[in-house]
Enzyme design. Structure first.
Site, short mmCIF file in Angstrom:
data_model
loop_
_atom_site.label_atom_id
_atom_site.label_comp_id
_atom_site.label_asym_id
_atom_site.label_seq_id
_atom_site.Cartn_x
_atom_site.Cartn_y
_atom_site.Cartn_z
N VAL A 74 -0.15 -6.16 -65.77
CA VAL A 74 -1.11 -5.29 -65.08
C VAL A 74 -1.26 -3.93 -65.77
O VAL A 74 -2.08 -3.12 -65.33
CB VAL A 74 -0.73 -5.06 -63.60
CG1 VAL A 74 -0.74 -6.36 -62.83
CG2 VAL A 74 0.61 -4.35 -63.47
N LYS A 75 -0.48 -3.67 -66.83
CA LYS A 75 -0.55 -2.37 -67.49
C LYS A 75 -1.76 -2.31 -68.43
O LYS A 75 -2.58 -3.23 -68.51
CB LYS A 75 0.75 -2.10 -68.25
CG LYS A 75 1.99 -2.02 -67.36
CD LYS A 75 1.87 -0.96 -66.30
CE LYS A 75 3.20 -0.56 -65.67
NZ LYS A 75 4.04 -1.64 -65.20
N ILE A 76 -1.88 -1.21 -69.18
CA ILE A 76 -3.08 -0.96 -69.99
C ILE A 76 -3.25 -2.03 -71.06
O ILE A 76 -4.34 -2.58 -71.26
CB ILE A 76 -3.01 0.43 -70.64
CG1 ILE A 76 -2.68 1.51 -69.60
CG2 ILE A 76 -4.33 0.75 -71.35
CD1 ILE A 76 -3.69 1.67 -68.50
#
Length: 389
Positions: free
Chosen positions: A191-193
Site C-alpha cells: 500500500v506504500k508509494i
C-alpha cells in the site's frame, strides 16, 4: 485481493514489473545478488543520499537503525503516538524504554515545540533520549529543521520514519537526503508509494553507519579482512563480529522495487492530483482536511480527514461502518500507540497524549492510490456526502 471495490490503498503492477521479477527468476541470483545493490543505488541517487541499505521490511530497518545509533538497555527512545507500533517497538527490541511526544494539532506529526519542552525537562531529570524517531505521517515530513537543531543541542540520534514518504520533499530537498536525519527509513509494503511486495531501506550519509547496518542485516558477519580479528585464511572465510539478524532483502523483491522506481514520480504526481481533488470536493463537508506544512511537499501515502463530530449526527464508527458497507475500504491511521495494551502495561494511560487521542476519535483514511480514477474518487465523495448529510 481486497474485499472492497475501492480499497484505501493498493499496489500498481505493470508488465515491466512482472518482466523484471521473471528476469531474476531466470538468473543465477535469487537472494543476495546484484539487483539489490542496483535498487539501493537507485534510491540513494534519487534521494541524494550517500548510502542505502535494503532489508526485508521497514520494521527490520527501524530495528537495525536503532542498534546502529547505539540504543540499548537503560536508554530512551521517543517517537510520536500517531504511528504504527513499529516506530515504538524498535526501541523495545533494543531493550530501551519508549516514550512519546504528542502531535501538532494541524499537521498530525510530532509537535516540535512540545519536543523542545520535553527535552528541557528530561535534561534536568537525566532522562534525555538517545534516539528520537520522527514519523513523516501520511507522507509529509514533520518540522525536521527545528527537530534537527534540537538533536544537535541535546545529542540524540534523529531517525526519520519516512515509511509513508518516499518521493516527498522537505525545504526543497528529497526526503532521505540526510540533511536533517542521521538515518531515514522507507517502506515498500504494497500500500506504500512503491512496492517490493515486502521490503525496507535505511538511507544515511554516514559510512560507518552504513557499514554496521549491512553487517547487522546479515547475522553480524563480515568477510572484510580489515575488520576481522584474526588474519584472513581464504576466500571462504568470514567472521561474526556481533549478534546480527537475517534481515536481508531478496533479489526478487529488489527487482520489483527497482522496476517501480521508474514510476515513482508518476505515482507521487497522481497522488497529489487526487489529494488536490479531495481538498476541492470535500471543502464544504463537516470535516477537517489535511494541512500542508510550509516547505513540505507530501508524497500523500494517506489522505486522512477528521470528522467534525459536533456537526455530524453519527459517531465515527457509524460513518466508518456505512462507508465499508458501501464497498469503500476506508481505514483509520492510527490508534495511538500508548493506548495499546502492551504499552499500557508499561505504564501509559488514556489522557497521556490528548491531541493524539482527539485526532484518533475523529480520523478517517479515505481511498488514495495511483489507479484510483476520478470517477471512483467522485463515488467516494458522494457516499461520504450522503452519510454526513
Amino acid at each position: 485481493m481486497t474485499p472492497y471495490r475501492i480499497p484505501y490503498g493498493c499496489q500498481s503492477i505493470n508488465q515491466a514489473d512482472i518482466d523484471a521479477v521473471l528476469q531474476v527468476l531466470k538468473s543465477p541470483w535469487l537472494t543476495q545478488g546484484p539487483t539489490i545493490e542496483r535498487f539501493e543505488q537507485a534510491l540513494a541517487d534519487y534521494c541524494q543520499a550517500g548510502h542505502a541499505v535494503a532489508v526485508c521490511n521497514a520494521t527490520a530497518a527501524l530495528h537495525i537503525a536503532c542498534l546502529t545509533a547505539g540504543l540499548g538497555p537503560g536508554d530512551f527512545l521517543w517517537t510520536s503516538p500517531n504511528t504504527f507500533v513499529a516506530s515504538a517497538n524498535c526501541g523495545r527490541y533494543c531493550g530501551a524504554e519508549v516514550d512519546f511526544v504528542d502531535i501538532d494539532p494541524h499537521t498530525w506529526n510530532m509537535d516540535a515545540a512540545l519536543l523542545a519542552q520535553k527535552l528541557e525537562l528530561a535534561e534536568r531529570n537525566g532522562t534525555l533520549p538517545k534516539v528520537v524517531v520522527v514519523v513523516a505521517f501520511a507522507g509529509q515530513s514533520a518540522d525536521m529543521q527545528a527537530i534537527a537543531e534540537l538533536a544537535e543541542r541535546y545529542g540524540f540520534v534523529l531517525i526519520e520514519d519516512a515509511a509513508h514518504a518516499v518521493g516527498a520533499s522537505y525545504l526543497g530537498l528529497p526526503v532521505g537526503c540526510g540533511t536533517y536525519a542521521a538515518m531515514t527509513i522507507f517502506s515498500f509494503h504494497p500500500v506504500k508509494i512503491i512496492t517490493s511486495a515486502e521490503g525496507g531501506m535505511v538511507l544515511t550519509n554516514r559510512p560507518e553507519f552504513a557499514e554496521r547496518l549491512r553487517r547487522l542485516r546479515s547475522h553480524g558477519i563480515t568477510s572484510d579482512p580489515a575488520l576481522m580479528q584474526i588474519p584472513d585464511t581464504g576466500l571462504w572465510y568470514y567472521q561474526q563480529l556481533e549478534l546480527g539478524f537475517n534481515y536481508r532483502m531478496t533479489d526478487l523483491h529488489a527487482a520489483l522495487g527497482l522496476s517501480q522506481m521508474s514510476r515513482l514520480d508518476e505515482f507521487v504526481a497522481r497522488r497529489r492530483e487526487l489529494a488536490a481533488r479531495y481538498q476541492m470536493l470535500l471543502a464544504d463537508l463537516p470535516l477537517t482536511l489535511p494541512v500542508a506544512q510550509s516547505g513540505s511537499d507530501s508524497a500523500w501515502h494517506l489522505y486522512v480527514v477528521r470528522l467534525d463530530l459536533s456537526r455530524i449526527r453519527l459517531t465515527q464508527k457509524q460513518v466508518f461502518d456505512e462507508l465499508r458497507a458501501a464497498g469503500l475500504g476506508v481505514n483509520l491511521h492510527y490508534i495511538p500507540v500508548h493506548l495499546q495494551p502492551y504499552y499500557q502495561e508499561q505504564g501509559f494511560a488514556e489522557g497521556d497524549y490528548p491531541e493524539a487521542e482527539r485526532y484518533f476519535r475523529e480520523a478517517l483514511s479515505l481511498p488514495l492510490y495511483p489507479e484510483l480514477t476520478d470517477e471512483l474518487q467522485d463515488e467516494v465523495v458522494t457516499h461520504l456526502q450522503r452519510i454526513l448529510d
